[in-house]
Design a protein around this motif. Structure first.
Motif, PDB file in Angstrom:
ATOM      1  N   THR A 262       5.584  80.487  62.721  1.00  0.00           N
ATOM      2  CA  THR A 262       6.142  81.584  62.219  1.00  0.00           C
ATOM      3  C   THR A 262       4.996  81.861  60.960  1.00  0.00           C
ATOM      4  OG1 THR A 262       7.223  80.108  60.457  1.00  0.00           O
ATOM      5  CG2 THR A 262       8.538  80.853  62.307  1.00  0.00           C
ATOM      6  N   SER A 263       5.346  83.223  60.207  1.00  0.00           N
ATOM      7  CA  SER A 263       4.316  83.852  59.600  1.00  0.00           C
ATOM      8  C   SER A 263       4.022  83.009  58.167  1.00  0.00           C
ATOM      9  CB  SER A 263       4.581  85.175  59.333  1.00  0.00           C
ATOM     10  OG  SER A 263       5.929  85.352  58.355  1.00  0.00           O
ATOM     11  N   GLY A 264       5.145  82.181  57.816  1.00  0.00           N
ATOM     12  CA  GLY A 264       4.977  81.328  56.620  1.00  0.00           C
ATOM     13  C   GLY A 264       5.335  81.914  55.478  1.00  0.00           C
ATOM     14  N   SER A 265       6.128  83.017  55.400  1.00  0.00           N
ATOM     15  CA  SER A 265       6.578  83.732  54.300  1.00  0.00           C
ATOM     16  C   SER A 265       7.491  82.917  53.406  1.00  0.00           C
ATOM     17  CB  SER A 265       7.070  85.208  54.491  1.00  0.00           C
ATOM     18  OG  SER A 265       7.968  85.144  55.506  1.00  0.00           O
ATOM     19  N   THR A 266       8.105  81.921  53.933  1.00  0.00           N
ATOM     20  CA  THR A 266       9.141  81.192  53.239  1.00  0.00           C
ATOM     21  C   THR A 266       8.794  79.649  53.278  1.00  0.00           C
ATOM     22  OG1 THR A 266      10.367  80.883  55.242  1.00  0.00           O
ATOM     23  CG2 THR A 266      11.105  82.624  53.878  1.00  0.00           C
ATOM     24  N   GLY A 385      10.217  94.498  61.133  1.00  0.00           N
ATOM     25  CA  GLY A 385       9.488  93.593  60.068  1.00  0.00           C
ATOM     26  C   GLY A 385       9.968  93.093  58.832  1.00  0.00           C
ATOM     27  N   PRO A 387      13.453  95.307  56.068  1.00  0.00           N
ATOM     28  CA  PRO A 387      14.239  96.397  55.971  1.00  0.00           C
ATOM     29  C   PRO A 387      13.634  97.628  55.625  1.00  0.00           C
ATOM     30  CG  PRO A 387      15.111  94.553  54.592  1.00  0.00           C
ATOM     31  CD  PRO A 387      13.872  94.144  55.128  1.00  0.00           C
ATOM     32  N   ASP A 409      15.376 100.791  64.545  1.00  0.00           N
ATOM     33  CA  ASP A 409      15.287  99.950  63.390  1.00  0.00           C
ATOM     34  C   ASP A 409      15.617  98.633  63.946  1.00  0.00           C
ATOM     35  OD1 ASP A 409      15.133  98.318  61.199  1.00  0.00           O
ATOM     36  OD2 ASP A 409      16.189  99.492  59.814  1.00  0.00           O
ATOM     37  N   THR A 410      14.745  97.706  64.487  1.00  0.00           N
ATOM     38  CA  THR A 410      14.888  96.693  65.182  1.00  0.00           C
ATOM     39  C   THR A 410      15.007  95.220  64.329  1.00  0.00           C
ATOM     40  OG1 THR A 410      12.648  96.325  65.791  1.00  0.00           O
ATOM     41  CG2 THR A 410      14.130  97.665  67.325  1.00  0.00           C
ATOM     42  N   GLN A 413      13.666  87.995  64.817  1.00  0.00           N
ATOM     43  CA  GLN A 413      12.643  87.225  64.202  1.00  0.00           C
ATOM     44  C   GLN A 413      11.819  86.454  65.358  1.00  0.00           C
ATOM     45  OE1 GLN A 413      16.233  84.595  62.960  1.00  0.00           O
ATOM     46  NE2 GLN A 413      15.685  85.208  60.673  1.00  0.00           N
ATOM     47  N   THR A 414      10.916  85.601  64.910  1.00  0.00           N
ATOM     48  CA  THR A 414       9.924  84.912  65.535  1.00  0.00           C
ATOM     49  C   THR A 414      11.106  84.101  66.673  1.00  0.00           C
ATOM     50  OG1 THR A 414       8.255  84.858  63.967  1.00  0.00           O
ATOM     51  CG2 THR A 414       8.147  83.430  65.951  1.00  0.00           C
ATOM     52  N   ASP A 498      18.952  85.555  56.511  1.00  0.00           N
ATOM     53  CA  ASP A 498      18.732  86.666  56.138  1.00  0.00           C
ATOM     54  C   ASP A 498      20.330  87.264  55.482  1.00  0.00           C
ATOM     55  OD1 ASP A 498      16.259  87.125  56.646  1.00  0.00           O
ATOM     56  OD2 ASP A 498      16.794  88.329  58.395  1.00  0.00           O
ATOM     57  N   ARG A 513      16.025  88.386  52.506  1.00  0.00           N
ATOM     58  CA  ARG A 513      16.166  86.796  52.731  1.00  0.00           C
ATOM     59  C   ARG A 513      17.063  86.367  52.001  1.00  0.00           C
ATOM     60  NH1 ARG A 513      11.851  85.379  56.048  1.00  0.00           N
ATOM     61  NH2 ARG A 513      10.500  86.881  56.134  1.00  0.00           N
ATOM     62  N   LYS A 607       4.110  90.697  55.913  1.00  0.00           N
ATOM     63  CA  LYS A 607       5.425  90.690  55.186  1.00  0.00           C
ATOM     64  C   LYS A 607       4.915  90.234  53.697  1.00  0.00           C
ATOM     65  CE  LYS A 607       7.896  89.235  59.011  1.00  0.00           C
ATOM     66  NZ  LYS A 607       8.926  89.838  59.178  1.00  0.00           N
TER      67      LYS A 607
HETATM   68  P1  ATP Z   1       8.893  82.249  57.926  1.00  0.00           P
HETATM   69  O1  ATP Z   1      10.086  82.055  58.692  1.00  0.00           O
HETATM   70  O2  ATP Z   1       7.793  81.458  58.196  1.00  0.00           O
HETATM   71  O3  ATP Z   1       9.164  82.866  56.496  1.00  0.00           O
HETATM   72  P2  ATP Z   1       8.923  85.316  58.860  1.00  0.00           P
HETATM   73  O4  ATP Z   1      10.518  84.985  58.611  1.00  0.00           O
HETATM   74  O5  ATP Z   1       8.245  86.266  57.958  1.00  0.00           O
HETATM   75  O6  ATP Z   1       8.150  83.905  58.453  1.00  0.00           O
HETATM   76  P3  ATP Z   1       9.173  86.716  61.289  1.00  0.00           P
HETATM   77  O7  ATP Z   1      10.162  85.881  62.081  1.00  0.00           O
HETATM   78  O8  ATP Z   1       8.117  87.448  61.781  1.00  0.00           O
HETATM   79  O9  ATP Z   1       8.552  85.647  60.333  1.00  0.00           O
HETATM   80  O10 ATP Z   1      10.116  87.566  60.619  1.00  0.00           O
HETATM   81  C1  ATP Z   1      11.594  87.750  60.729  1.00  0.00           C
HETATM   82  C2  ATP Z   1      12.142  88.180  59.328  1.00  0.00           C
HETATM   83  O11 ATP Z   1      11.631  89.521  59.114  1.00  0.00           O
HETATM   84  C3  ATP Z   1      13.725  88.248  59.520  1.00  0.00           C
HETATM   85  O12 ATP Z   1      14.365  87.136  59.322  1.00  0.00           O
HETATM   86  C4  ATP Z   1      13.927  89.519  58.329  1.00  0.00           C
HETATM   87  O13 ATP Z   1      13.778  88.905  57.151  1.00  0.00           O
HETATM   88  C5  ATP Z   1      12.761  90.298  58.695  1.00  0.00           C
HETATM   89  N1  ATP Z   1      13.096  91.355  59.528  1.00  0.00           N
HETATM   90  C6  ATP Z   1      12.526  91.675  60.691  1.00  0.00           C
HETATM   91  N2  ATP Z   1      12.853  93.006  61.244  1.00  0.00           N
HETATM   92  C7  ATP Z   1      13.808  93.586  60.472  1.00  0.00           C
HETATM   93  C8  ATP Z   1      14.422  94.573  60.181  1.00  0.00           C
HETATM   94  N3  ATP Z   1      14.408  95.524  61.164  1.00  0.00           N
HETATM   95  N4  ATP Z   1      15.164  95.108  59.192  1.00  0.00           N
HETATM   96  C9  ATP Z   1      15.080  94.095  58.032  1.00  0.00           C
HETATM   97  N5  ATP Z   1      14.578  92.814  58.039  1.00  0.00           N
HETATM   98  C10 ATP Z   1      13.797  92.613  59.111  1.00  0.00           C
END
Ligand code: ATP
Ligand code: MG
Length: 645
Positions: A262-266, A385, A387, A409-410, A413-414, A498, A513, A607
């Motif tokens: 995962t992208s590691g944002s959290t 990606g 909101p 608007d999809t 998550q990974t 989320d 989140r 992100k």
């Molecule tokens: P990590 O889990 O390591 O922190 P990440 O959550 O950034 O990484 P992804 O799986 O790419 O990695 O991102 C999913 C998250 O992106 C969702 O949980 C949500 O917070 C956000 N997201 C994705 N698409 C949307 C959308 N259309 N509207 C709102 N939020 C979105």
């Protein structure tokens, strides 16, 4: 804002694959007769042994596990390639648009892609790669990335793609975590006119790992890179030395297909594991229905293959559906902010799929770059990606799509493998900023902090109460972390992490989140709301908002703001923006601090890494944690230097 509704255009309601009646009926059936519905959908795949079982998952601790179609046998590359050869062998599978607008695009047919995949599969076999082995791909956005993914699936090897922008450290960590013996890379990548030193990074990573014994190098720039004898091989050389014949390996539905960090944002990235049948069905079905993909359409997902969006919607979904998928080597705004739209015109793209962060960056440059192109081929626009701010949504709809293209608007998550909440363009009236309604088989619920299910219009934590085929199966090497991360917070459900609001029409609005929720004097606020208000101001290009400890309010609001081109970061503007938010949302949302910044810390998937912004806002800059997944770590220094205290 919630009352702003864009009805389904009549032509879409009449012609789309899924209209409102069909959505209602199929959604109801996907829940009430899950097995029947999913075994029927599974017939869209090509099986060696068709499954007789659908969902056997449980989210309960006692018999925890996720399993779908478990007695089925199939091969992913055969689904994406072989089954199309008789009818569309000469159809273009991949259109490749190079970084430089002056370089020649490539058009690769299904027959050509099949041949390359078989060859590379034989190369991997010759290197000793066996079913179940992990292969790391550290590649730029070139067709060989898709070839490498499919070659792995052909022999049952598990690919792990690492973003081409990651550092040697990040790469080494991922190679070690999955114990991968082999890396496929390129001499250099090209992005926005600059060379990215991929092979040099692999060499540096190799110093940090013990498991690596083969490196295959695609020559992209022809840059002079040192080759280590015995370990390193040029792609062209090894490809020339093997046969074209490689029968697809029969794989069990639940055999791992790939892992992706995962992208590691959290926090520390997790090695998300997806398996063969459920993932492929989810990627192909969502691609087909959410984008309303038609034979002959040119589909462009402008993500990187190193992100799950690229896996599902550049490669697996489109190719399983026999589509023509566009792969773009470069960046959206190079050489000019018109590039994306020029590529749309050049290749007559019908559906485009972008991240809000890219849209805001383009919007910031003004409308003229869009208006100088035609975009007449576009039928549908997608976003993913984070909101999407209503402001950016409207710009996408009116300026880019000339008001005629629905926006999907999809939300996903990974971990989910593909779309989970999204409009269906022929069935769902749109509300800017809302991901709208659940996909077939997806049962979202909102719960409060104690896990109590909230009914009707409500705001809470978003959970999914039953499994779906595209769900991740485990965290690589740490099944316990899988359970703890997603299933222990609200027992019996998958917790998405989320926050979300459901309005009176049953539409879902992702608020960001849950970790990012700010609590000001007892009022809980999603960061997305405050950010949207800021972006609404004509001077603001992008905003990120976090909470910080505040003596009186408990938490205060700290806003980081990037201005539009040509705007000056004056104190006067700062005060104006603070007032603006106060007027837009209310006094409770008044930012306590507002910092202008030329850039925000973002992951490579675009992100915003709010945990870093939180630390800076708190004044705790000594422990920023893992910043290795940032696209541009240097923005952090600027943020620290210009902190508002
Ligand atoms: P990590 O889990 O390591 O922190 P990440 O959550 O950034 O990484 P992804 O799986 O790419 O990695 O991102 C999913 C998250 O992106 C969702 O949980 C949500 O917070 C956000 N997201 C994705 N698409 C949307 C959308 N259309 N509207 C709102 N939020 C979105
Ligand atoms: Mg996440």
């Amino acid at each position: 804002m919630n009352d702003e509704i864009y009805p389904v255009p009549t032509s879409w309601a009449q012609e789309a694959k899924i209209d409102a009646a069909r959505y209602a009926a199929d959604y109801a059936r996907s829940l009430s007769d899950s097995s029947g519905y999913w075994l029927e959908q599974a017939k869209t795949l090509n099986w060696i042994t068709p499954p007789t079982l659908a969902d056997e998952s449980s989210f309960a601790e006692a018999d925890f596990g996720v399993r779908w179609f478990a007695d089925g046998v199939l091969n992913v590359s055969a689904n994406c390639l072989d089954r199309h050869l008789a009818t569309r062998g000469d159809q273009v599978a991949i259109i490749w648009e190079p970084d430089s607008p002056d370089a020649a695009p490539r058009h690769i047919t299904y027959a050509e892609l099949h041949a390359d995949v078989c060859r590379l599969a034989n190369v991997l076999k010759a290197q000793g790669v066996r079913k179940g082995d992990r292969v790391t791909l550290y590649l730029p956005m070139i067709p060989e990335a898709a070839v490498a993914m499919l070659a792995c699936t052909r022999i049952g090897a598990i690919h792990s793609i690492v973003f081409g922008g990651f550092s040697p450290d990040a790469l080494a960590g991922r190679i070690t975590d999955c114990d991968s013996r082999i890396v496929i890379t390129a001499d250099e990548g090209r992005r926005g006119g600059k060379a990215v030193p991929l092979k040099a990074n692999v060499d540096a990573a190799a110093e940090l790992v013990t498991c690596l014994d083969a490196v295959i190098v695609v020559q992209v720039t022809g840059g002079d890179v040192p080759m280590k004898t015995g370990r390193d091989h040029y792609y062209a050389d090894v490809m020339a030395a093997v046969s074209l014949d490689c029968p697809p390996e029969p794989m069990s539905a639940e055999d791992p297909l790939f892992l992706l960090y995962t992208s590691g944002s959290t926090g520390k990235p997790k090695g998300v594991v997806h398996t063969t049948a459920g993932y492929l069905l989810w990627a192909s079905l969502t691609h087909n229905l959410v984008f309303d993909y038609r034979d002959g359409d040119i589909f462009w997902c402008a993500a990187d293959v190193g992100w799950v969006t690229g896996h599902s919607y550049i490669v697996y979904g489109p190719l399983a559906n026999g589509a023509t998928t566009l792969m773009y080597e470069g960046v959206p705004n190079w050489p000019t902010p018109a590039r994306i739209w020029e590529v749309v015109d050049k290749h007559k793209v019908n559906q485009i799929y972008l991240a809000p962060t890219a849209l805001r960056a383009l919007m910031r440059e003004g409308d003229s770059f869009v208006m100088q192109t035609s975009r007449a081929s576009l039928k549908l626009l997608g976003t993913v990606g984070e909101p999407i701010n209503p402001e950016a949504w409207r710009w996408y709809h009116e300026v880019v799509g000339q008001g005629r293209c629905p926006i999907v608007d999809t939300w996903w998550q990974t971990e989910t493998g593909g779309h989970m909440i999204s409009p269906f363009p022929g069935a769902t009236a749109l509300k800017p900023g809302s991901a709208t309604v659940p996909f077939f088989g997806v049962e979202p619920k909102l719960v409060d902090a104690d896990g109590k299910i909230l009914e009707g219009a409500a705001e809470g934590n978003l959970v999914i109460t039953r499994s779906w085929p595209g769900q991740m199966r485990t965290v690589w090497g740490d099944h316990e972390r899988f359970f703890q991360t997603y299933f222990s917070t609200y027992p019996g459900t998958y917790f998405t992490g989320d926050g979300c609001r459901r309005d009176g029409d049953g539409y879902y609005w992702i608020t960001g989140r849950v970790d990012d929720v700010i609590n000001v004097s007892g009022h809980r606020m999603g960061t997305a709301e405050v950010e949207s208000a800021l972006v609404l101001h004509r001077s603001v290009a992008e905003a990120a908002v976090v909470g910080f400890p505040h003596d009186i309010k408990g938490q205060g609001i700290y806003a980081y703001v990037t201005l539009n081109v040509g705007e000056e970061p004056t104190d006067e503007l700062r005060q104006k923006l603070v007032k603006w938010v106060r007027m837009e949302i209310g006094p409770i949302a008044t930012p306590d601090a507002l910092q202008f910044t030329p850039g925000l810390p973002k992951t490579r998937s675009g992100k915003i890494m709010r945990r870093i912004l939180r630390k800076i806002a708190e004044g705790d800059v000594s422990s920023l944690g893992d910043t290795s997944t940032l696209a541009d770590p240097s923005v952090v220094d600027d943020l620290i230097a210009n902190r508002v205290s």
